[in-house]
Design a protein around this motif. Structure first.
Motif, PDB file in Angstrom:
ATOM      1  N   LYS A  86      -4.528  -5.378 -14.493  1.00 48.22           N
ATOM      2  CA  LYS A  86      -4.942  -5.871 -13.198  1.00 48.22           C
ATOM      3  C   LYS A  86      -4.766  -4.577 -12.228  1.00 48.22           C
ATOM      4  O   LYS A  86      -3.784  -4.245 -12.148  1.00 48.22           O
ATOM      5  N   PRO A  87      -5.663  -4.612 -11.376  1.00 47.22           N
ATOM      6  CA  PRO A  87      -5.804  -3.827 -10.076  1.00 47.22           C
ATOM      7  C   PRO A  87      -4.790  -4.316  -9.203  1.00 47.22           C
ATOM      8  O   PRO A  87      -4.351  -5.430  -9.270  1.00 47.22           O
ATOM      9  N   PRO A  88      -3.947  -3.473  -8.432  1.00 49.56           N
ATOM     10  CA  PRO A  88      -3.186  -3.659  -7.608  1.00 49.56           C
ATOM     11  C   PRO A  88      -3.900  -4.886  -6.391  1.00 49.56           C
ATOM     12  O   PRO A  88      -4.879  -4.841  -5.739  1.00 49.56           O
ATOM     13  N   SER A  89      -3.105  -6.008  -6.086  1.00 52.24           N
ATOM     14  CA  SER A  89      -3.661  -7.059  -5.191  1.00 52.24           C
ATOM     15  C   SER A  89      -3.491  -6.506  -3.607  1.00 52.24           C
ATOM     16  O   SER A  89      -4.459  -7.085  -2.823  1.00 52.24           O
ATOM     17  N   ASN A  90      -2.675  -5.647  -3.469  1.00 45.64           N
ATOM     18  CA  ASN A  90      -2.526  -5.063  -2.317  1.00 45.64           C
ATOM     19  C   ASN A  90      -2.399  -3.439  -2.245  1.00 45.64           C
ATOM     20  O   ASN A  90      -1.392  -3.004  -2.854  1.00 45.64           O
ATOM     21  N   LEU A  91      -3.422  -2.829  -1.500  1.00 46.76           N
ATOM     22  CA  LEU A  91      -3.425  -1.356  -1.816  1.00 46.76           C
ATOM     23  C   LEU A  91      -2.160  -0.902  -0.696  1.00 46.76           C
ATOM     24  O   LEU A  91      -2.041   0.559  -0.973  1.00 46.76           O
ATOM     25  N   HIS A  93       1.134   0.345   0.032  1.00 42.79           N
ATOM     26  CA  HIS A  93       2.458   0.347  -0.951  1.00 42.79           C
ATOM     27  C   HIS A  93       3.480   1.386  -0.197  1.00 42.79           C
ATOM     28  O   HIS A  93       3.170   2.073   0.914  1.00 42.79           O
ATOM     29  N   ARG A 103       2.457   8.312 -11.057  1.00 45.56           N
ATOM     30  CA  ARG A 103       1.972   6.748 -11.534  1.00 45.56           C
ATOM     31  C   ARG A 103       0.561   6.809 -11.891  1.00 45.56           C
ATOM     32  O   ARG A 103       0.201   6.339 -12.825  1.00 45.56           O
ATOM     33  N   ASN A 195      -4.992   6.458  -5.734  1.00 42.08           N
ATOM     34  CA  ASN A 195      -4.976   4.997  -5.356  1.00 42.08           C
ATOM     35  C   ASN A 195      -6.099   4.315  -6.210  1.00 42.08           C
ATOM     36  O   ASN A 195      -5.644   3.206  -6.959  1.00 42.08           O
ATOM     37  N   LEU A 198      -5.268   3.734 -10.035  1.00 43.04           N
ATOM     38  CA  LEU A 198      -4.298   2.564 -10.558  1.00 43.04           C
ATOM     39  C   LEU A 198      -5.254   1.483 -10.893  1.00 43.04           C
ATOM     40  O   LEU A 198      -4.565   0.556 -11.828  1.00 43.04           O
ATOM     41  N   ASP A 199      -6.413   1.185 -10.806  1.00 41.98           N
ATOM     42  CA  ASP A 199      -7.368   0.381 -11.391  1.00 41.98           C
ATOM     43  C   ASP A 199      -7.961   0.991 -12.568  1.00 41.98           C
ATOM     44  O   ASP A 199      -8.570   1.860 -12.336  1.00 41.98           O
TER      45      ASP A 199
END
Length: 388
Positions: A86-91, A93, A103, A195, A198-199
């Motif tokens: 699942k991609p991050p719900s909030n970019l 961080h 990461r 970033n 991460l998806d």
């Protein structure tokens, strides 16, 4: 209770023998236990009265609620594949660049995905702040949800005010100041790539600026890029003072003069090369130390590194059209008066390149630099010229 009689003998010349009594400690123990049990029973009765009083006055529900609010069962923590895909719900961080890059470069070793994966294109906007041509891009992306991701790197002080229904809403990443021609510009580009990596569904990564526009509709660009066997970054050997003339001998042995390349900073790369860029520390250190103005690192770092590491995977050209015919250190900027049908005929006409090792007349998918004043005429011509 049993007592023991003890006869103590008299000393010589003493009195009669003395008889004493000693209590057996094993018989005294049960009395102590009875006392402790009584105290425990008294505490239980007192606790029971307090509990009944609390329930009558505050209710059972309030007592149970207070207990539940402090209890966090460990089995509620999910540990399944969704946590990874699942991609991050909030970019936004709090990771440092080193943590983020580490990461982002965690790569699966098995090529086949154990889930249905729809490849997406990450559109990465390197901007100072606002997107004056945003309505053009809104029109471009409309109806293609699930096939793209958007990332924005702006000045740290910029506060975006996109409405919730905008494709740019909450798509800003943690940003830092970047300067043209310096390593901080490449840092910003690596930050965008990291970033976006991460998806796991992002397969291609396109670097754009706030002055870029698409030259075709979404479907044409999507299929052109996903079917390509090569990534797109300009990389050529310029023997002149603005090419090889910027080389520093201290770059060797990692980079020799014959390997030195130049190209525009606007690229379109696949996931493999995106990881290569983000994970690099060897070439980064050399360029950071020995490519400073008048050596403009954003024109040399990625083209040189990718030409050394993966020359067979790059097309040695960018998909972003610019006009250098006016001369100077920067390409031409187009204003409102430039936006006509004749202008776009010149942009589309006369293109010759190689696509998947075959001749092609479609060589550019994006164009720059367009001033904010071009928005209205671009919107008016978008359906007729851009196919939006």
């Amino acid at each position: 209770m049993q007592t023991t009689r003890v006869v103590v003998p008299l000393e010589e010349g003493g009195k009669d023998p003395i008889v004493t009594s000693r209590t057996n400690p094993s018989r005294a123990l049960p009395l102590r236990l009875i006392q402790l049990f009584g105290m425990f029973l008294s505490l239980c009765i007192a606790f029971w009265f307090v509990s009944v009083y609390a329930i009558r006055h505050f209710g059972v529900q309030s007592v149970m609620t207070s207990v539940k609010s402090t209890f966090q069962p460990c089995f509620n923590q999910e540990n399944n594949l969704d946590l990874w895909i699942k991609p991050p719900s909030n970019l936004m961080h709090t990771m440092s660049d080193n943590e983020l890059f580490w990461r982002a470069t965690l790569v699966p070793r098995r090529k086949k995905y154990p889930f249905r994966r729809v490849p997406k294109i990450a559109y990465m906007f390197l901007t100072k702040g606002p997107l004056p041509l945003g309505p053009i891009w809104e029109k471009f992306f409309k109806g293609h949800e699930g096939l793209f991701s958007i990332y924005m790197h702006s000045l740290p002080t910029f506060e975006p005010k996109f409405p919730p229904n905008s494709v740019f809403y909450n798509r800003q990443i943690p940003s830092q100041i970047s300067e043209w021609g310096r390593m901080s510009m490449c840092d910003a580009e690596k930050r965008l790539l990291a970033n976006a990596l991460l998806d796991i569904s992002n397969e291609w990564f396109i670097l754009l600026s706030e002055s870029c526009i698409p030259l075709y509709n979404f479907s044409v660009i999507y299929h052109y890029i996903l079917k390509s066997r090569h990534s797109f970054t300009g990389a050529f050997d310029d023997p002149g003072p603005f090419g090889r003339g910027r080389y520093n001998d201290n770059m060797a042995p990692e980079v020799n003069l014959s390997q030195w390349r130049k190209g525009p900073q606007w690229f379109e790369v696949n996931r493999k090369l995106a990881v290569n860029i983000v994970e690099d520390t060897t070439y980064y250190t050399k360029f950071e130390q020995f490519c400073r103005p008048a050596c403009y690192v954003d024109e040399h770092y990625f083209p040189t590194m990718l030409s050394i590491q993966a020359p067979h995977l790059i097309a040695n050209r960018s998909l972003t059209w610019v006009d250098w015919s006016r001369g100077g250190a920067h390409p031409a900027t187009f204003g409102r008066a430039d936006i006509t049908e004749e202008f776009f005929k010149r942009v589309y006409g006369g293109q010759q390149c190689t696509y998947n090792n075959q001749p092609s007349s479609v060589c550019f998918l994006f164009a720059r630099k367009f001033a904010p004043s071009t928005l209205e005429p671009l919107m008016n011509l978008s359906s007729k010229v851009l196919g939006l």
